[in-house]
Design a protein around this motif. Structure first.
Motif, PDB file in Angstrom:
ATOM      1  N   ASP A 191       0.817  -1.209   0.000  1.00  0.00           N
ATOM      2  CA  ASP A 191       0.000   0.000   0.000  1.00  0.00           C
ATOM      3  C   ASP A 191       0.852   1.261   0.000  1.00  0.00           C
ATOM      4  OD1 ASP A 191      -2.188  -1.630   0.187  1.00  0.00           O
ATOM      5  OD2 ASP A 191      -2.377  -1.421   2.353  1.00  0.00           O
ATOM      6  N   GLU A 192       0.319   2.263  -0.651  1.00  0.00           N
ATOM      7  CA  GLU A 192       0.786   3.630  -0.484  1.00  0.00           C
ATOM      8  C   GLU A 192      -0.361   4.369   0.192  1.00  0.00           C
ATOM      9  OE1 GLU A 192       3.786   4.700  -4.089  1.00  0.00           O
ATOM     10  OE2 GLU A 192       1.678   5.111  -4.421  1.00  0.00           O
ATOM     11  N   GLY A 193      -0.026   5.227   1.104  1.00  0.00           N
ATOM     12  CA  GLY A 193      -1.098   5.949   1.767  1.00  0.00           C
ATOM     13  C   GLY A 193      -0.561   7.042   2.660  1.00  0.00           C
ATOM     14  N   ARG A 194      -1.494   7.634   3.381  1.00  0.00           N
ATOM     15  CA  ARG A 194      -1.151   8.720   4.292  1.00  0.00           C
ATOM     16  C   ARG A 194      -1.831   8.463   5.622  1.00  0.00           C
ATOM     17  NH1 ARG A 194      -1.517  15.213   3.131  1.00  0.00           N
ATOM     18  NH2 ARG A 194       0.049  15.760   4.686  1.00  0.00           N
ATOM     19  N   ASP A 195      -1.053   8.500   6.690  1.00  0.00           N
ATOM     20  CA  ASP A 195      -1.588   8.280   8.022  1.00  0.00           C
ATOM     21  C   ASP A 195      -2.481   9.448   8.422  1.00  0.00           C
ATOM     22  OD1 ASP A 195      -1.273   8.661  11.160  1.00  0.00           O
ATOM     23  OD2 ASP A 195      -0.944   6.545  10.703  1.00  0.00           O
ATOM     24  N   THR A 196      -3.677   9.152   8.885  1.00  0.00           N
ATOM     25  CA  THR A 196      -4.626  10.217   9.218  1.00  0.00           C
ATOM     26  C   THR A 196      -4.193  11.024  10.434  1.00  0.00           C
ATOM     27  OG1 THR A 196      -5.931   8.624  10.484  1.00  0.00           O
ATOM     28  CG2 THR A 196      -6.596   9.023   8.211  1.00  0.00           C
ATOM     29  N   GLU A 197      -3.450  10.396  11.345  1.00  0.00           N
ATOM     30  CA  GLU A 197      -3.032  11.105  12.562  1.00  0.00           C
ATOM     31  C   GLU A 197      -1.742  11.890  12.367  1.00  0.00           C
ATOM     32  OE1 GLU A 197      -1.639   9.900  17.042  1.00  0.00           O
ATOM     33  OE2 GLU A 197      -3.282   8.767  16.147  1.00  0.00           O
ATOM     34  N   THR A 198      -0.700  11.230  11.848  1.00  0.00           N
ATOM     35  CA  THR A 198       0.611  11.883  11.720  1.00  0.00           C
ATOM     36  C   THR A 198       0.771  12.648  10.408  1.00  0.00           C
ATOM     37  OG1 THR A 198       1.661   9.982  10.645  1.00  0.00           O
ATOM     38  CG2 THR A 198       1.681  10.034  13.083  1.00  0.00           C
ATOM     39  N   LYS A 199      -0.060  12.324   9.428  1.00  0.00           N
ATOM     40  CA  LYS A 199       0.011  12.911   8.078  1.00  0.00           C
ATOM     41  C   LYS A 199       1.245  12.461   7.301  1.00  0.00           C
ATOM     42  CE  LYS A 199      -3.762  15.151   8.842  1.00  0.00           C
ATOM     43  NZ  LYS A 199      -4.989  14.462   8.554  1.00  0.00           N
ATOM     44  N   ASN A 200       1.965  11.458   7.807  1.00  0.00           N
ATOM     45  CA  ASN A 200       3.111  10.915   7.087  1.00  0.00           C
ATOM     46  C   ASN A 200       2.641  10.099   5.892  1.00  0.00           C
ATOM     47  OD1 ASN A 200       5.018  11.874   8.929  1.00  0.00           O
ATOM     48  ND2 ASN A 200       4.840  10.059  10.210  1.00  0.00           N
ATOM     49  N   TYR A 201       3.410  10.166   4.813  1.00  0.00           N
ATOM     50  CA  TYR A 201       3.173   9.319   3.652  1.00  0.00           C
ATOM     51  C   TYR A 201       3.912   8.006   3.869  1.00  0.00           C
ATOM     52  CZ  TYR A 201       1.168  13.286   1.213  1.00  0.00           C
ATOM     53  OH  TYR A 201       0.376  14.331   0.841  1.00  0.00           O
ATOM     54  N   ARG A 202       3.336   6.923   3.334  1.00  0.00           N
ATOM     55  CA  ARG A 202       3.922   5.598   3.533  1.00  0.00           C
ATOM     56  C   ARG A 202       3.918   4.841   2.213  1.00  0.00           C
ATOM     57  NH1 ARG A 202       0.846   1.090   4.590  1.00  0.00           N
ATOM     58  NH2 ARG A 202       2.022  -0.741   5.178  1.00  0.00           N
ATOM     59  N   ALA A 203       5.027   4.158   1.943  1.00  0.00           N
ATOM     60  CA  ALA A 203       5.136   3.230   0.816  1.00  0.00           C
ATOM     61  C   ALA A 203       5.679   1.920   1.375  1.00  0.00           C
ATOM     62  CB  ALA A 203       6.069   3.786  -0.257  1.00  0.00           C
ATOM     63  N   SER A 204       5.112   0.802   0.941  1.00  0.00           N
ATOM     64  CA  SER A 204       5.455  -0.490   1.525  1.00  0.00           C
ATOM     65  C   SER A 204       5.779  -1.504   0.439  1.00  0.00           C
ATOM     66  CB  SER A 204       4.260  -0.979   2.362  1.00  0.00           C
ATOM     67  OG  SER A 204       4.506  -2.244   2.918  1.00  0.00           O
ATOM     68  N   PHE A 205       6.669  -2.444   0.761  1.00  0.00           N
ATOM     69  CA  PHE A 205       6.926  -3.571  -0.133  1.00  0.00           C
ATOM     70  C   PHE A 205       7.484  -4.740   0.657  1.00  0.00           C
ATOM     71  CE2 PHE A 205      10.801  -1.057  -0.214  1.00  0.00           C
ATOM     72  CZ  PHE A 205      11.838  -1.977  -0.248  1.00  0.00           C
ATOM     73  N   ASP A 206       7.387  -5.934   0.066  1.00  0.00           N
ATOM     74  CA  ASP A 206       7.908  -7.157   0.685  1.00  0.00           C
ATOM     75  C   ASP A 206       9.095  -7.663  -0.107  1.00  0.00           C
ATOM     76  OD1 ASP A 206       5.787  -6.933   2.420  1.00  0.00           O
ATOM     77  OD2 ASP A 206       4.725  -8.705   1.690  1.00  0.00           O
ATOM     78  N   VAL A 207       9.991  -8.335   0.609  1.00  0.00           N
ATOM     79  CA  VAL A 207      11.232  -8.824   0.038  1.00  0.00           C
ATOM     80  C   VAL A 207      11.454 -10.271   0.490  1.00  0.00           C
ATOM     81  CG1 VAL A 207      13.734  -8.511  -0.016  1.00  0.00           C
ATOM     82  CG2 VAL A 207      12.233  -6.525   0.241  1.00  0.00           C
ATOM     83  N   ASP A 208      11.787 -11.149  -0.431  1.00  0.00           N
ATOM     84  CA  ASP A 208      12.235 -12.490  -0.072  1.00  0.00           C
ATOM     85  C   ASP A 208      13.754 -12.522  -0.182  1.00  0.00           C
ATOM     86  OD1 ASP A 208       9.709 -13.421   0.385  1.00  0.00           O
ATOM     87  OD2 ASP A 208       9.593 -14.680  -1.406  1.00  0.00           O
ATOM     88  N   TRP A 209      14.377 -13.053   0.863  1.00  0.00           N
ATOM     89  CA  TRP A 209      15.842 -13.067   0.920  1.00  0.00           C
ATOM     90  C   TRP A 209      16.309 -14.443   1.350  1.00  0.00           C
ATOM     91  CZ3 TRP A 209      17.769  -7.674   1.780  1.00  0.00           C
ATOM     92  CH2 TRP A 209      19.124  -7.561   1.468  1.00  0.00           C
ATOM     93  N   MET A 210      17.229 -14.999   0.587  1.00  0.00           N
ATOM     94  CA  MET A 210      17.867 -16.260   0.961  1.00  0.00           C
ATOM     95  C   MET A 210      19.138 -15.873   1.716  1.00  0.00           C
ATOM     96  SD  MET A 210      15.734 -18.388  -0.264  1.00  0.00           S
ATOM     97  CE  MET A 210      16.457 -19.999  -0.330  1.00  0.00           C
ATOM     98  N   VAL A 211      19.169 -16.169   3.011  1.00  0.00           N
ATOM     99  CA  VAL A 211      20.260 -15.727   3.870  1.00  0.00           C
ATOM    100  C   VAL A 211      21.141 -16.915   4.233  1.00  0.00           C
ATOM    101  CG1 VAL A 211      20.852 -14.638   6.063  1.00  0.00           C
ATOM    102  CG2 VAL A 211      18.826 -13.866   4.799  1.00  0.00           C
ATOM    103  N   HIS A 212      22.411 -16.826   3.870  1.00  0.00           N
ATOM    104  CA  HIS A 212      23.376 -17.867   4.235  1.00  0.00           C
ATOM    105  C   HIS A 212      23.718 -17.733   5.710  1.00  0.00           C
ATOM    106  CE1 HIS A 212      24.124 -19.435   0.226  1.00  0.00           C
ATOM    107  NE2 HIS A 212      23.914 -18.198  -0.177  1.00  0.00           N
ATOM    108  N   ARG A 213      23.815 -18.844   6.371  1.00  0.00           N
ATOM    109  CA  ARG A 213      24.152 -18.830   7.798  1.00  0.00           C
ATOM    110  C   ARG A 213      25.624 -18.662   8.002  1.00  0.00           C
ATOM    111  NH1 ARG A 213      20.623 -23.791  10.302  1.00  0.00           N
ATOM    112  NH2 ARG A 213      18.607 -22.979   9.707  1.00  0.00           N
TER     113      ARG A 213
END
Length: 122
Positions: A100-122
């Motif tokens: 989602d992209e949006g704007r918080d009604t209380e803080t008025k901050n804009y937000r952009a979100s995304f998900d990431v898949d990561w293969m992490v070596h131990r």
């Protein structure tokens, strides 16, 4: 099993120009930023994952899904940070969802979100 998102972002001049460098980088884990932090900033958190499993021996890899959220005072700034982080990590990880992209009604901050898949070596 901690994904190297901070390390990758610290190596990106585009990200450090927007979020700061070193210990002052405004990229926070566990989905939480300090109260009153300067904007823009980003938070990340592990939302799922699974270890690899082998019949012979200990696994050497974990699959981790992160959610990254960017907060800013303008929509353009939120998108610029989102894109800079994307560019910094996508050679090592996979963007799997534009959120989602949006704007918080209380803080008025804009937000952009995304998900990431990561293969992490131990």
């Amino acid at each position: 099993m901690t994904p190297p998102i901070v390390k990758a972002c610290l190596q990106s001049s585009a990200v450090t120009a927007l979020l700061g460098a070193g210990t002052d980088m405004r990229l926070y884990s566990f989905g939480e930023a300090e109260q009153g932090v300067a904007k823009p900033y980003a938070v990340w958190q592990v939302i799922s994952g699974s270890p690899e499993n082998y019949l012979a021996g200990r696994p050497d890899l974990d699959s981790i899904t992160l959610q990254v959220d960017v907060y800013a005072t303008t929509g353009d700034s939120a998108r610029a940070v989102r894109d800079a982080i994307r560019d910094a990590i996508e050679l090592d990880a996979y963007i799997t969802r534009w959120g989602d992209e949006g704007r918080d009604t209380e803080t008025k901050n804009y937000r952009a979100s995304f998900d990431v898949d990561w293969m992490v070596h131990r």
